[in-house]
Design a protein around this motif. Structure first.
Motif, PDB file in Angstrom:
ATOM      1  N   PHE A 249       0.832  -1.209   0.000  1.00 19.38           N
ATOM      2  CA  PHE A 249       0.000   0.000   0.000  1.00 19.38           C
ATOM      3  C   PHE A 249       0.863   1.254   0.000  1.00 19.38           C
ATOM      4  O   PHE A 249       0.599   2.206  -0.749  1.00 19.38           O
ATOM      5  CB  PHE A 249      -0.922   0.002   1.219  1.00 19.38           C
ATOM      6  N   GLU A 250       1.914   1.262   0.823  1.00 23.26           N
ATOM      7  CA  GLU A 250       2.778   2.439   0.915  1.00 23.26           C
ATOM      8  C   GLU A 250       3.493   2.698  -0.414  1.00 23.26           C
ATOM      9  O   GLU A 250       3.656   3.850  -0.835  1.00 23.26           O
ATOM     10  CB  GLU A 250       3.806   2.241   2.041  1.00 23.26           C
ATOM     11  N   ALA A 251       3.911   1.609  -1.085  1.00 23.97           N
ATOM     12  CA  ALA A 251       4.589   1.769  -2.374  1.00 23.97           C
ATOM     13  C   ALA A 251       3.647   2.356  -3.413  1.00 23.97           C
ATOM     14  O   ALA A 251       4.018   3.254  -4.184  1.00 23.97           O
ATOM     15  CB  ALA A 251       5.140   0.423  -2.845  1.00 23.97           C
ATOM     16  N   GLN A 252       2.410   1.847  -3.460  1.00 25.35           N
ATOM     17  CA  GLN A 252       1.417   2.364  -4.399  1.00 25.35           C
ATOM     18  C   GLN A 252       1.060   3.808  -4.084  1.00 25.35           C
ATOM     19  O   GLN A 252       0.908   4.641  -4.985  1.00 25.35           O
ATOM     20  CB  GLN A 252       0.154   1.497  -4.359  1.00 25.35           C
ATOM     21  N   ALA A 253       0.957   4.117  -2.783  1.00 25.46           N
ATOM     22  CA  ALA A 253       0.618   5.478  -2.381  1.00 25.46           C
ATOM     23  C   ALA A 253       1.729   6.450  -2.749  1.00 25.46           C
ATOM     24  O   ALA A 253       1.470   7.588  -3.165  1.00 25.46           O
ATOM     25  CB  ALA A 253       0.342   5.514  -0.877  1.00 25.46           C
ATOM     26  N   ALA A 254       2.974   6.003  -2.634  1.00 26.01           N
ATOM     27  CA  ALA A 254       4.109   6.845  -2.969  1.00 26.01           C
ATOM     28  C   ALA A 254       4.142   7.164  -4.457  1.00 26.01           C
ATOM     29  O   ALA A 254       4.521   8.286  -4.872  1.00 26.01           O
ATOM     30  CB  ALA A 254       5.417   6.174  -2.542  1.00 26.01           C
ATOM     31  N   GLN A 255       3.746   6.188  -5.287  1.00 26.21           N
ATOM     32  CA  GLN A 255       3.716   6.428  -6.732  1.00 26.21           C
ATOM     33  C   GLN A 255       2.543   7.337  -7.107  1.00 26.21           C
ATOM     34  O   GLN A 255       2.675   8.213  -7.945  1.00 26.21           O
ATOM     35  CB  GLN A 255       3.593   5.093  -7.480  1.00 26.21           C
ATOM     36  N   ALA A 256       1.410   7.128  -6.499  1.00 27.66           N
ATOM     37  CA  ALA A 256       0.216   7.897  -6.830  1.00 27.66           C
ATOM     38  C   ALA A 256       0.307   9.340  -6.303  1.00 27.66           C
ATOM     39  O   ALA A 256      -0.204  10.265  -6.936  1.00 27.66           O
ATOM     40  CB  ALA A 256      -1.020   7.207  -6.260  1.00 27.66           C
ATOM     41  N   ARG A 257       0.978   9.479  -5.136  1.00 27.01           N
ATOM     42  CA  ARG A 257       1.057  10.828  -4.533  1.00 27.01           C
ATOM     43  C   ARG A 257       2.501  11.088  -4.079  1.00 27.01           C
ATOM     44  O   ARG A 257       2.780  11.098  -2.871  1.00 27.01           O
ATOM     45  CB  ARG A 257       0.105  10.929  -3.355  1.00 27.01           C
ATOM     46  N   PRO A 258       3.408  11.248  -5.021  1.00 26.72           N
ATOM     47  CA  PRO A 258       4.824  11.432  -4.666  1.00 26.72           C
ATOM     48  C   PRO A 258       5.089  12.689  -3.845  1.00 26.72           C
ATOM     49  O   PRO A 258       6.137  12.783  -3.218  1.00 26.72           O
ATOM     50  CB  PRO A 258       5.527  11.483  -6.032  1.00 26.72           C
ATOM     51  N   TRP A 259       4.165  13.629  -3.864  1.00 26.40           N
ATOM     52  CA  TRP A 259       4.354  14.870  -3.110  1.00 26.40           C
ATOM     53  C   TRP A 259       4.062  14.719  -1.612  1.00 26.40           C
ATOM     54  O   TRP A 259       4.372  15.618  -0.824  1.00 26.40           O
ATOM     55  CB  TRP A 259       3.446  15.966  -3.690  1.00 26.40           C
ATOM     56  N   VAL A 260       3.454  13.577  -1.233  1.00 26.61           N
ATOM     57  CA  VAL A 260       3.088  13.387   0.170  1.00 26.61           C
ATOM     58  C   VAL A 260       4.316  12.962   0.962  1.00 26.61           C
ATOM     59  O   VAL A 260       5.060  12.095   0.558  1.00 26.61           O
ATOM     60  CB  VAL A 260       1.972  12.352   0.313  1.00 26.61           C
TER      61      VAL A 260
END
Length: 201
Positions: A190-201
């Motif tokens: 989940f964290e990897a997918q979230a990092a790709q989808a929202r790299p600014w977070v």
């Protein structure tokens, strides 16, 4: 957390009702956030006099019960405040199982989170186990979590109920952190997918 499957050990009899968490671990010992080191202060005000000397008549000070792994107690065990230090002290002393007719809800749930099995049985069955415990080192009580039974040295067997999820956690040695780590792969994904989808977070 240490797994709980079967336990065969000496049971200490404590035939008192309404044993509250302040009796289990008095308030002056609540400053620590460590789960170890509290066993020496378990039932402090009943175990020691004002000078810090052991009271010989208290059950856990008697030679035959110093290594007790099971505690047989009275109704409404663990009532009072919700301090988690109470099961910490019980576990640190070496007790892995408490048997009583009933428990305070918060204490009951805290036991499972700290590797202690709290068993609720009808009063008449607790009375039998209390008499068994009074035999000291001459009798060992056996607890089988998988089979959900308590057996006396003379072969009497009592069945107990336990929530399936709490049973699973004890059998596998899972506390709250352990349960989270079981999902470590899913969390990392989940964290990897979230990092790709929202790299600014």
């Amino acid at each position: 957390m240490e797994k709980f499957t079967k336990l065969s050990g000496i049971a200490a009899p404590l035939p008192l009702i309404n044993i509250d968490t302040d009796m289990i671990i008095p308030k002056q010992f609540l400053k620590t956030i460590k789960r170890s080191g509290l066993g020496v202060n378990l039932f402090d005000e009943m175990r020691y006099d004002d000078a810090g000397n052991e009271i010989p008549d208290f059950v856990l000070n008697k030679p035959q019960y110093r290594d007790a792994q099971i505690l047989v107690a009275g109704d409404n065990f663990g009532c009072g405040s919700s301090r988690e230090h109470a099961p910490w002290a019980i576990k640190d002393f070496g007790i892995r199982c408490v048997i009583a007719p009933s428990y305070a809800d918060i204490f009951y749930n805290n036991c499972f989170k700290n590797g202690i099995l709290p068993i609720a049985l009808p009063q008449e069955q607790v009375d039998v186990l209390m008499k068994e415990a009074e035999k000291g080192a001459n009798a060992r009580i056996e607890v089988d979590l998988e089979a959900q039974t308590v057996s006396t040295s003379e072969g009497q067997v009592f069945s107990f109920e336990v929530d399936a999820f709490k049973k699973h956690c004890l059998l596998e040695g899972l506390d709250d952190i352990g349960l989270t780590l079981e999902k470590a792969a899913a969390i990392e994904s989940f964290e990897a997918q979230a990092a790709q989808a929202r790299p600014w977070v």
